[in-house]
Write an enzyme that holds these catalytic residues in place. Sequence first.
Site, PDB file in Angstrom:
ATOM      1  CB  CYS A  57      -0.892  -0.037   1.241  1.00  0.00           C
ATOM      2  SG  CYS A  57      -1.695   1.527   1.589  1.00  0.00           S
ATOM      3  CE1 TYR A 189      -5.412   2.197  -4.808  1.00  0.00           C
ATOM      4  CE2 TYR A 189      -3.805   3.996  -4.774  1.00  0.00           C
ATOM      5  CZ  TYR A 189      -4.172   2.694  -4.443  1.00  0.00           C
ATOM      6  OH  TYR A 189      -3.293   1.897  -3.756  1.00  0.00           O
TER       7      TYR A 189
HETATM    8  N1  LIG Z   1      -6.407   8.051   3.508  1.00  0.00           N
HETATM    9  C1  LIG Z   1      -5.838   6.843   3.900  1.00  0.00           C
HETATM   10  C2  LIG Z   1      -6.013   5.833   2.798  1.00  0.00           C
HETATM   11  C3  LIG Z   1      -5.488   4.482   3.143  1.00  0.00           C
HETATM   12  C4  LIG Z   1      -6.007   3.418   2.159  1.00  0.00           C
HETATM   13  O1  LIG Z   1      -6.951   3.638   1.398  1.00  0.00           O
HETATM   14  N2  LIG Z   1      -5.376   2.233   2.178  1.00  0.00           N
HETATM   15  C5  LIG Z   1      -5.807   1.159   1.310  1.00  0.00           C
HETATM   16  C6  LIG Z   1      -4.671   0.276   0.885  1.00  0.00           C
HETATM   17  S1  LIG Z   1      -3.676   0.939  -0.379  1.00  0.00           S
HETATM   18  C7  LIG Z   1      -6.757   0.252   2.044  1.00  0.00           C
HETATM   19  O2  LIG Z   1      -6.445  -0.210   3.128  1.00  0.00           O
HETATM   20  N3  LIG Z   1      -7.919  -0.016   1.443  1.00  0.00           N
HETATM   21  C8  LIG Z   1      -8.900  -0.887   1.975  1.00  0.00           C
HETATM   22  C9  LIG Z   1     -10.294  -0.420   1.634  1.00  0.00           C
HETATM   23  O3  LIG Z   1     -10.453   0.638   1.033  1.00  0.00           O
HETATM   24  O4  LIG Z   1     -11.223  -1.124   1.990  1.00  0.00           O
HETATM   25  C10 LIG Z   1      -4.382   7.091   4.242  1.00  0.00           C
HETATM   26  O5  LIG Z   1      -3.707   7.807   3.502  1.00  0.00           O
HETATM   27  O6  LIG Z   1      -3.939   6.592   5.263  1.00  0.00           O
END
Ligand SMILES: N[C@@H](CCC(=O)N[C@@H](CS)C(=O)NCC(=O)O)C(=O)O
Length: 323
Positions: A57, A189
């Site tokens: 990630c 994304y």
């Molecule tokens: N705004 C958050 C975004 C984090 C994020 O979206 N992480 C993704 C992985 S790249 C995730 O865990 N996605 C799971 C989901 O959306 O259900 C940050 O920057 O910490």
Amino acid sequence: MGLLVDGVWHDEWYDTTKTGGRFVRSESRFRDRVTADGSSGFPAAAGRYHLFVSLACPWAHRTLVYRALKGLEEAITVSVVDPLMLEHGWAFGPPGSDARDPLTGARYLYEVYLAACPGLSGRVTVPVLWDKERRTIVNNESGEIIRMLNREFDAVATRSVPDLYPAELAAEIDALNARIYDTVNNGVYKAGFATAQDAYEEAAEALFGTLDWLEQRLETRRYLLGDRPTEADWRLFTTLVRFDAVYYSHFKCNRRQLRDYPALWGYVRDLYQTRGVAGTVNLDHIKRHYYVSQRTINPSQVVPIGPGIDFGTPHGRERLAGD
Ligand SMILES: N[C@@H](CCC(=O)N[C@@H](CS)C(=O)NCC(=O)O)C(=O)O
């Protein structure tokens, strides 16, 4: 892939039907802060805090870069989730295994979220900054976690690096971050998760508009703000280092590869070769996560063999003076 609804896990993909095929990222839920003086109720201390990350990630990757730059490996422990994010969301072992997180005993990251807040509704994302003492989530927004790692843990950091968000550059860093977040970090994304042609084209055009602009800027500057790296560089780095391996093909960001941009390609190698950083980059987790987990984009779940990328080759950017 899924989310919590009133404390119960539901397996579903992002719904873009109500937003004209556009991917809209949700707001992070936990927004407390660790402070050096403890005034926030979460005092910085060695051994008290823990990061839950995925090596795939880009958002979690920011926190690992800061932890390495500042020499916080002993002070802040880490759990790495399995690269595949499937029907239970992020898990602590490969599909079908009974592997558990050694710290919390959880099989899935959503259990960690529920330990902090039973009955929670929302997405379960990495990174997570966890307080072992209060057994709760301090923060799950990477942009805020890196600000804490930059300053608040200095008493327990083993390496001293110049402030990555100095007051005199803060406004410029914020402005760069805003454009880079919208069109590059989140832009890839928006292109990749779009389910409508116009939504995709809008995101892809904006992305390459910004990459062209950054290329020009980096022709004469070693880093975005001159001769030393700042927060803006590290936030950009974690997207760029994934670009040719996944975003170019899997997310259809294919007008150019990063390696077609001489300045950006040298710049990403320069950052990669900064002490401690190479050890935070895991292209195997990166590729497997995107190509296998995101079945709506890649139903066969086949992971491509290439491209062969060597971030370790000389970059020659030492000659660039700051402005
Ligand atoms: N705004 C958050 C975004 C984090 C994020 O979206 N992480 C993704 C992985 S790249 C995730 O865990 N996605 C799971 C989901 O959306 O259900 C940050 O920057 O910490």
